[in-house]
Write a protein that holds these residues in place. Sequence first.
Motif, mmCIF file in Angstrom:
data_model
loop_
_atom_site.group_PDB
_atom_site.id
_atom_site.type_symbol
_atom_site.label_atom_id
_atom_site.label_comp_id
_atom_site.label_asym_id
_atom_site.label_seq_id
_atom_site.Cartn_x
_atom_site.Cartn_y
_atom_site.Cartn_z
ATOM 1 N N VAL A 12 -45.214 -27.090 -83.739
ATOM 2 C CA VAL A 12 -45.365 -26.020 -82.744
ATOM 3 C C VAL A 12 -44.342 -26.184 -81.625
ATOM 4 C CG1 VAL A 12 -46.914 -25.034 -81.015
ATOM 5 C CG2 VAL A 12 -47.792 -25.611 -83.269
ATOM 6 N N ALA A 13 -44.152 -27.431 -81.167
ATOM 7 C CA ALA A 13 -43.195 -27.667 -80.081
ATOM 8 C C ALA A 13 -41.773 -27.298 -80.509
ATOM 9 C CB ALA A 13 -43.255 -29.132 -79.649
ATOM 10 N N ALA A 14 -41.396 -27.726 -81.710
ATOM 11 C CA ALA A 14 -40.050 -27.412 -82.193
ATOM 12 C C ALA A 14 -39.880 -25.903 -82.406
ATOM 13 C CB ALA A 14 -39.779 -28.158 -83.504
ATOM 14 N N ALA A 15 -40.919 -25.261 -82.931
ATOM 15 C CA ALA A 15 -40.844 -23.814 -83.194
ATOM 16 C C ALA A 15 -40.714 -23.028 -81.896
ATOM 17 C CB ALA A 15 -42.077 -23.364 -83.973
ATOM 18 N N PHE A 16 -41.574 -23.320 -80.930
ATOM 19 C CA PHE A 16 -41.530 -22.591 -79.663
ATOM 20 C C PHE A 16 -40.258 -22.893 -78.879
ATOM 21 C CE2 PHE A 16 -46.378 -22.043 -79.469
ATOM 22 C CZ PHE A 16 -46.278 -20.729 -79.897
ATOM 23 N N GLY A 17 -39.874 -24.178 -78.858
ATOM 24 C CA GLY A 17 -38.665 -24.553 -78.117
ATOM 25 C C GLY A 17 -37.423 -23.902 -78.697
ATOM 26 N N GLY A 18 -37.268 -23.991 -80.014
ATOM 27 C CA GLY A 18 -36.103 -23.381 -80.656
ATOM 28 C C GLY A 18 -36.104 -21.871 -80.526
ATOM 29 N N ALA A 19 -37.301 -21.262 -80.660
ATOM 30 C CA ALA A 19 -37.403 -19.802 -80.545
ATOM 31 C C ALA A 19 -37.056 -19.340 -79.135
ATOM 32 C CB ALA A 19 -38.813 -19.343 -80.918
ATOM 33 N N LEU A 20 -37.493 -20.093 -78.135
ATOM 34 C CA LEU A 20 -37.186 -19.732 -76.749
ATOM 35 C C LEU A 20 -35.678 -19.769 -76.502
ATOM 36 C CD1 LEU A 20 -37.898 -19.160 -73.793
ATOM 37 C CD2 LEU A 20 -38.217 -21.628 -73.474
ATOM 38 N N LEU A 21 -35.036 -20.845 -76.903
ATOM 39 C CA LEU A 21 -33.606 -21.007 -76.651
ATOM 40 C C LEU A 21 -32.786 -19.954 -77.397
ATOM 41 C CD1 LEU A 21 -31.196 -22.574 -75.515
ATOM 42 C CD2 LEU A 21 -31.348 -24.102 -77.500
ATOM 43 N N LEU A 22 -33.021 -19.828 -78.699
ATOM 44 C CA LEU A 22 -32.211 -18.908 -79.494
ATOM 45 C C LEU A 22 -32.585 -17.445 -79.242
ATOM 46 C CD1 LEU A 22 -32.040 -20.937 -82.817
ATOM 47 C CD2 LEU A 22 -30.247 -20.623 -81.123
ATOM 48 N N GLY A 23 -33.865 -17.194 -78.934
ATOM 49 C CA GLY A 23 -34.261 -15.831 -78.568
ATOM 50 C C GLY A 23 -33.604 -15.396 -77.268
ATOM 51 N N PHE A 24 -33.511 -16.325 -76.309
ATOM 52 C CA PHE A 24 -32.855 -16.036 -75.030
ATOM 53 C C PHE A 24 -31.361 -15.755 -75.244
ATOM 54 C CE2 PHE A 24 -30.523 -17.761 -71.312
ATOM 55 C CZ PHE A 24 -30.956 -16.853 -70.351
ATOM 56 N N LEU A 25 -30.717 -16.582 -76.063
ATOM 57 C CA LEU A 25 -29.295 -16.369 -76.345
ATOM 58 C C LEU A 25 -29.062 -15.044 -77.074
ATOM 59 C CD1 LEU A 25 -28.247 -19.980 -77.453
ATOM 60 C CD2 LEU A 25 -27.762 -18.837 -75.272
ATOM 61 N N ALA A 26 -29.997 -14.681 -77.975
ATOM 62 C CA ALA A 26 -29.864 -13.416 -78.704
ATOM 63 C C ALA A 26 -29.941 -12.231 -77.740
ATOM 64 C CB ALA A 26 -30.965 -13.313 -79.760
ATOM 65 N N GLU A 27 -30.877 -12.288 -76.804
ATOM 66 C CA GLU A 27 -31.002 -11.195 -75.830
ATOM 67 C C GLU A 27 -29.764 -11.101 -74.936
ATOM 68 O OE1 GLU A 27 -33.122 -8.834 -75.407
ATOM 69 O OE2 GLU A 27 -34.703 -9.377 -76.822
ATOM 70 N N LEU A 28 -29.154 -12.252 -74.646
ATOM 71 C CA LEU A 28 -27.947 -12.244 -73.796
ATOM 72 C C LEU A 28 -26.808 -11.485 -74.456
ATOM 73 C CD1 LEU A 28 -27.732 -15.844 -72.239
ATOM 74 C CD2 LEU A 28 -28.379 -13.707 -71.114
ATOM 75 N N VAL A 29 -26.737 -11.555 -75.779
ATOM 76 C CA VAL A 29 -25.661 -10.850 -76.488
ATOM 77 C C VAL A 29 -26.142 -9.497 -77.020
ATOM 78 C CG1 VAL A 29 -24.449 -12.962 -77.106
ATOM 79 C CG2 VAL A 29 -26.186 -12.063 -78.657
ATOM 80 N N LYS A 30 -27.266 -8.998 -76.445
ATOM 81 C CA LYS A 30 -27.797 -7.666 -76.760
ATOM 82 C C LYS A 30 -28.257 -7.535 -78.214
ATOM 83 C CE LYS A 30 -26.734 -6.462 -72.580
ATOM 84 N NZ LYS A 30 -27.789 -6.384 -71.550
ATOM 85 N N VAL A 31 -28.802 -8.630 -78.738
ATOM 86 C CA VAL A 31 -29.378 -8.625 -80.082
ATOM 87 C C VAL A 31 -30.876 -8.891 -79.926
ATOM 88 C CG1 VAL A 31 -29.457 -9.885 -82.274
ATOM 89 C CG2 VAL A 31 -27.263 -9.390 -81.207
ATOM 90 N N PRO A 32 -31.762 -8.224 -80.705
ATOM 91 C CA PRO A 32 -33.201 -8.469 -80.570
ATOM 92 C C PRO A 32 -33.553 -9.949 -80.681
ATOM 93 C CG PRO A 32 -32.819 -6.569 -81.973
ATOM 94 C CD PRO A 32 -31.472 -7.176 -81.708
ATOM 95 N N ALA A 33 -34.514 -10.387 -79.859
ATOM 96 C CA ALA A 33 -34.928 -11.794 -79.865
ATOM 97 C C ALA A 33 -35.455 -12.223 -81.225
ATOM 98 C CB ALA A 33 -35.998 -12.018 -78.792
ATOM 99 N N LEU A 34 -35.945 -11.275 -82.015
ATOM 100 C CA LEU A 34 -36.431 -11.565 -83.357
ATOM 101 C C LEU A 34 -35.391 -12.311 -84.193
ATOM 102 C CD1 LEU A 34 -38.312 -11.167 -85.802
ATOM 103 C CD2 LEU A 34 -37.469 -8.838 -85.993
ATOM 104 N N VAL A 35 -34.130 -11.963 -84.023
ATOM 105 C CA VAL A 35 -33.055 -12.655 -84.747
ATOM 106 C C VAL A 35 -33.013 -14.123 -84.331
ATOM 107 C CG1 VAL A 35 -30.563 -12.753 -85.126
ATOM 108 C CG2 VAL A 35 -31.712 -10.540 -84.996
ATOM 109 N N GLY A 36 -33.177 -14.397 -83.041
ATOM 110 C CA GLY A 36 -33.203 -15.771 -82.554
ATOM 111 C C GLY A 36 -34.364 -16.565 -83.126
ATOM 112 N N TYR A 37 -35.529 -15.931 -83.265
ATOM 113 C CA TYR A 37 -36.695 -16.624 -83.824
ATOM 114 C C TYR A 37 -36.433 -17.027 -85.282
ATOM 115 C CZ TYR A 37 -38.880 -14.126 -79.895
ATOM 116 O OH TYR A 37 -39.174 -13.604 -78.669
ATOM 117 N N LEU A 38 -35.837 -16.120 -86.043
ATOM 118 C CA LEU A 38 -35.521 -16.436 -87.441
ATOM 119 C C LEU A 38 -34.496 -17.565 -87.537
ATOM 120 C CD1 LEU A 38 -35.341 -12.773 -88.794
ATOM 121 C CD2 LEU A 38 -37.066 -14.468 -89.406
#
Length: 570
Positions: A11-37
């Motif tokens: 859970v920690a790895a999933a949430f931590g990785g999803a937060l970081l990559l989801g945030f980066l995805a939104e910064l480049v105007k891509v849905p956070a869903l891509v970051g979660y995957l």
Amino acid sequence: MDHSISLITTVAAAFGGALLLGFLAELVKVPALVGYLLAGILIGPTTPGFVADAQIASQLSEIGVMLLMFGVGLHFSPNDLLAVRRVAIPGAIVQMGVTTALGFGFARWWGWSVGGSLILGLALACASTVVLLKSLESRNMLQTLNGRIAVGWLVVQDLVTVLVLVLLPPLAGALGSTTAGAADAESLWLSIGQTLLQVSAFIALMLVVGRRALPWLLWQVARTGSRELFTLAVIATAIGIAYGASALFSVSFALGAFFAGTVMRESEFSHRAAEESLPLRDAFSVLFFVSVGMVFDPAILVEQPARVLGVLAIIIVGNSLISMALVIALRYPLSTALSVAAGLGQVGEFSIILAGLGLSLGLLPAEGMSLILAGVLISIALNSFLFSASEPIRRWVLEHSARARELDRREDPYAELPMSIERKFLQGQVVLVGYGRVGRRIAKALHERGIPFVVAEENRELVEDLRKNGIAAVSGNAADPAVLIQAHIADAAMLVVATPDTINVRQMAETARALNPNIEILLRTHNEEESELLRHEGVGKVFFSEEELAHGMANEALKRFAPQAGSRTG
């Protein structure tokens, strides 16, 4: 004592990785869903480094599926679908059929089984409701005709996919499952009949008992005044019904949760239920997408680039062109066709759920899951750019093609008032733009007082229904001068803009003033800055929803205390 903490680390790895990559995805105007995957790919077995517990992630993802489908059920509105039924129902069914046939043909050419080919085709035909809603909301298009058609189209897709999820398990053997034995025709039909009977029994139980019991349960919990108990009741209901449906009726978790949401929607607490359950739904939805990413093998992009491109071509080009052609064939303008096409040029959560079921039934090969996930990742990442490009493409095509200009001005039988219209609707009338929740109430008040009015509404099907009920109405966007002219704005006494379309409100008012300098104008806005700007420009009398609500409630309070205040001062 030795404690196993694989659940915590996963859970920690999933949430931590999803937060970081989801945030980066939104910064480049891509849905956070891509970051979660992508986070799931990083903690999965196909990439070096930390590997999360796949079994735990799979169980957590099941909860994510339940809550996702529960949310879909909570927001499913038959009325929204019926409002655009003439374009959404035939369009979605034909589009899904053609796309499924394309995917099926490609997979059979690759040497796949009938079952795997069918699942690939169906998975490539289901656009993501989550991605579409976010795209429409960010562009203020959700309440427009184009937005309603796109959402209605996806509702039909969702319902068809739910039916597929129900029928797939009993058909698995006949479709070439590697885990289920082949059945003869008699036992196959018996299995399908038994499945449909169990599903029907579950649905009947939900409609007869659940429709009464769930609202009563929520009311009893709400009376305690405990917010956490209310949230617990909502989540326990969603997961409990999903599990009970599976254990007692052999119905999938997804279908059980979907019907729990649709029944709970009947309750007066449905909006609160959606709001209270949203954080937990979001959290487990993230775990669902992360767990899906864990089974994706990035090597597919290098080993099978031609197949990945084929899948993307079906999703982005195939779905878009098919839906655009269908909307135009159903006699809607080019702008509507382009908006629907942009919204359907991606796939998402339902495709993943369908692929996961196919994988578990031994129908879909592991390569198929990776191809579908590649299609989800890339199509969602590109969809925002596709949406942004639709309007420039429309302008360019209209500028260079006479045929396109003709398609954008489709002959609409409801674009003009009938010749038999009474004189009172042509002079001194009210022109009412928009017949939604607000417009309907305004129309009712005008009718009760015998004040003639003409409705200008984008939804052609709604205009048809209004005319059948004896209400004068014209079809089209009131920002187009031709629509207001057909509503006889030049001789009208008042223009009332009740639509939430914040983009075209000023244009409607300016057109009306140009055609009728003495007309009185009432405008509805949802934006405080826009309301102040319109008031400053003197376009008309502006009503801002929150401000008017506060003003009305304050007046009622002042009426109660005004006599007391007067007696004190006296």
